[in-house]
Design a protein around this motif. Structure first.
Motif: not given
Length: 553
Positions: A505, A394, A475
């Motif tokens: 990413s 991640r 997140q």
């Protein structure tokens, strides 16, 4: 104790260094070799070691191989059995076992000066369990569940942690494996097995679980802590998809059905485990723990008050788990992880030297966070390269691509930039203080390992990060842990009214996540990204290519 952990046998080779119970460094070999997953998980590659990652871990701590007290290798060949005895079709597995037995000598060759006598074989699933139970904060008395494709002779482990001890409670023997069933479906749907399982999870959101009853005949819990999962007749459920063929509704429906039966089975295992331990905390590891949809259902419907997932839950995490398990066994109380940022970093001066060597035009603005927020507010895409790289798959705000969440077209735009399938979602990062008003699910969620329902009032405001089923894999950003990210988010909210930024990413399809400055410059130069924020420096795409044109002229 100075302990180096090594994962090498199957896939995602990695190394981790634990000193006196504290995690000092951890990195995956793919970030150095630039080969996705480090290697393919076939017996003929089992000898390959994370040589570059291991050497870097030692350099990080100023150690030589001869300074180590122990090396933990996260597989014990003495526990393995012939594959035909376990009901597996893998005729070359004996080669894998030979390589495992010779691992001490291979390590001695890879790390000159290492005493092969200090290498210890750690059972694969115990290494997984330790990577979660010992790394989780506040988990001194907790339960741990491991689910993956396979270890030596099992695919699952349920255990309890009491202080510095791990007590196994149940292990499901092969050939029954939830991980292998999901891998087989991944291959049947035209994706790369042991790599693209997350694509099946994403595709499942586009389908209906209308084949669930049929799948329950092949995958189901047995009520005693174990399960059955083998021999699913995928061709009878939907046609095989070629890698370049478009997916159909049948493909989405079989993915949705497999996802549903996986969730049902895992929930039963979780409830059985809680019945044995009555703990408040559950930790998860193994490749199946990357299934954030299942994780969220465990948190929502399971009996545990808190669920924590190792951010490097796959085999890479066993490098850390093996080292932590040996540390605990030698009386070094294992300390929890403080974050997933355990990889390489560079000082401002080193980054500046890289940019000068690359002869690219760059600036050093007063505050890189403010500069990035302004570009994002103008709907630019930003490559964000800051601090130590992440351990695990991640991007958590250290090697990320960032974008504005308020424009629905940014999902397609980012998937085009990365060369990904358009059914795949991108994720939001959000200030921890604002998360609860926008997202409903386990909070905080710093490692992007759960999905959250997006509040109705926000779905039209941040459409780029809302998946087709109304969820998002978020997140949360804590200013105490990530002050630079928090400052960028705060400035973006001041400019746009949105406390959310798209985060995916920093890589393109089929390539490992960017790790060093060269990777960042190559990715930036070959992708339609507007700004590279690398440490305190900013490189603007217009300046980069204007300079190139001027040099040619």
């Amino acid at each position: 104790m100075r302990i180096l952990g090594i994962n090498a046998l199957f896939h995602d080779p990695a190394a981790a260094l634990v000193i006196d119970g504290r995690t000092v460094a951890a990195a995956e070999e793919e970030r150095f070799s630039r080969r996705k997953h480090g290697k393919r998980p076939v017996p003929f590659s089992a000898w390959e070691l994370p040589e570059k990652a291991a050497a870097w871990c030692l350099r990080r701590a100023g150690l030589r191989p001869q300074d180590l007290d122990a090396v933990a290798y996260s597989y014990d060949p003495q526990l393995a059995r012939p594959t035909e005895a376990m009901g597996l079709d893998d005729p070359w597995d004996h080669l894998r076992q030979t390589y495992a037995r010779e691992a001490p000598r291979f390590l001695q060759a890879a790390l000159p000066g290492l005493d092969p006598g200090i290498v210890r074989f750690v059972p694969h699933h115990m290494a997984h369990a330790a990577s979660s139970a010992f790394a989780a904060p506040g988990a001194e008395d907790s339960s741990v569940l491991v689910l993956d494709g396979r270890g030596e002779c099992a695919s699952h482990l349920a255990a309890r942690r009491a202080g510095d001890r791990l007590e196994p409670l149940y292990a499901q023997e092969l050939p029954h494996s939830l991980g292998l069933v999901y891998e087989e479906l991944t291959d049947h749907l035209g994706f790369l097995r042991s790599s693209d399982e997350f694509k099946v999870m994403a595709l499942a959101s586009h389908g209906r679980p209308r084949m669930l009853e049929e799948l329950r005949r092949h995958v189901y819990p047995t009520g005693d802590g174990g399960f059955r999962a083998t021999a699913v007749p995928w061709p009878e459920l939907c046609p095989r998809r070629g890698a370049e063929e478009p997916w159909t509704q049948d493909h989405a429906d079989v993915a949705a059905s497999a996802q549903a039966v996986l969730e049902e089975t895992v929930l039963d295992l979780v409830r059985w485990l809680h019945g044995k331990t009555h703990h408040r905390v559950l930790t998860l590891a193994g490749g199946v723990a990357f299934n954030c949809v299942a994780n969220s259902r465990i948190a929502r419907e399971g009996p545990f008050a808190r669920v924590w997932v190792q951010p490097a839950a796959g085999d890479a995490g066993t490098a850390l788990g093996g080292a932590l398990l040996l540390a605990a066994g030698h009386g070094d109380g294992p300390q929890p992880m403080t974050g997933a940022d355990l990889g390489r970093d560079w000082s401002d001066a080193e980054l500046g030297a890289w940019l000068k060597t690359a002869a690219v035009p760059f600036e050093r603005p007063p505050d890189i966070a403010t500069t990035v927020a302004r570009v994002l507010a103008d709907n630019g895409i930003v490559a964000w390269f800051q601090g130590r790289s992440e351990y695990g798959p991640r991007a958590l705000g250290h090697r990320s691509l960032l974008a504005h969440p308020g424009h629905a077209g940014n999902l397609e735009r980012l998937n085009d930039v990365k060369g990904r399938e358009q059914f795949r979602p991108v994720a939001p990062m959000v200030s921890a203080a604002r998360a609860a008003e926008i997202f409903d699910g386990p909070l905080p969620s710093p490692y992007m390992l759960f999905v959250h329902d997006v509040a109705e009032a926000w779905r039209d405001r941040i459409p780029a990060v809302v998946h087709v089923d109304g969820t998002a894999r978020i997140q949360t950003v804590d200013p105490a842990a990530e002050p630079l990210l928090a400052r960028m988010l705060g400035e973006f909210e001041r400019l746009t009214g949105l406390p959310v930024v798209v985060n995916t990413s920093l890589n393109t399809a089929g390539r490992p996540m960017v790790d060093d400055p060269r990777d960042a410059l190559e990715c930036f130069g070959s992708s339609p990204v507007d700004l590279l924020a690398i440490g305190p420096y900013a490189i603007r795409r217009g300046d980069l290519f204007r300079g190139a044109c001027e040099r040619e002229a």
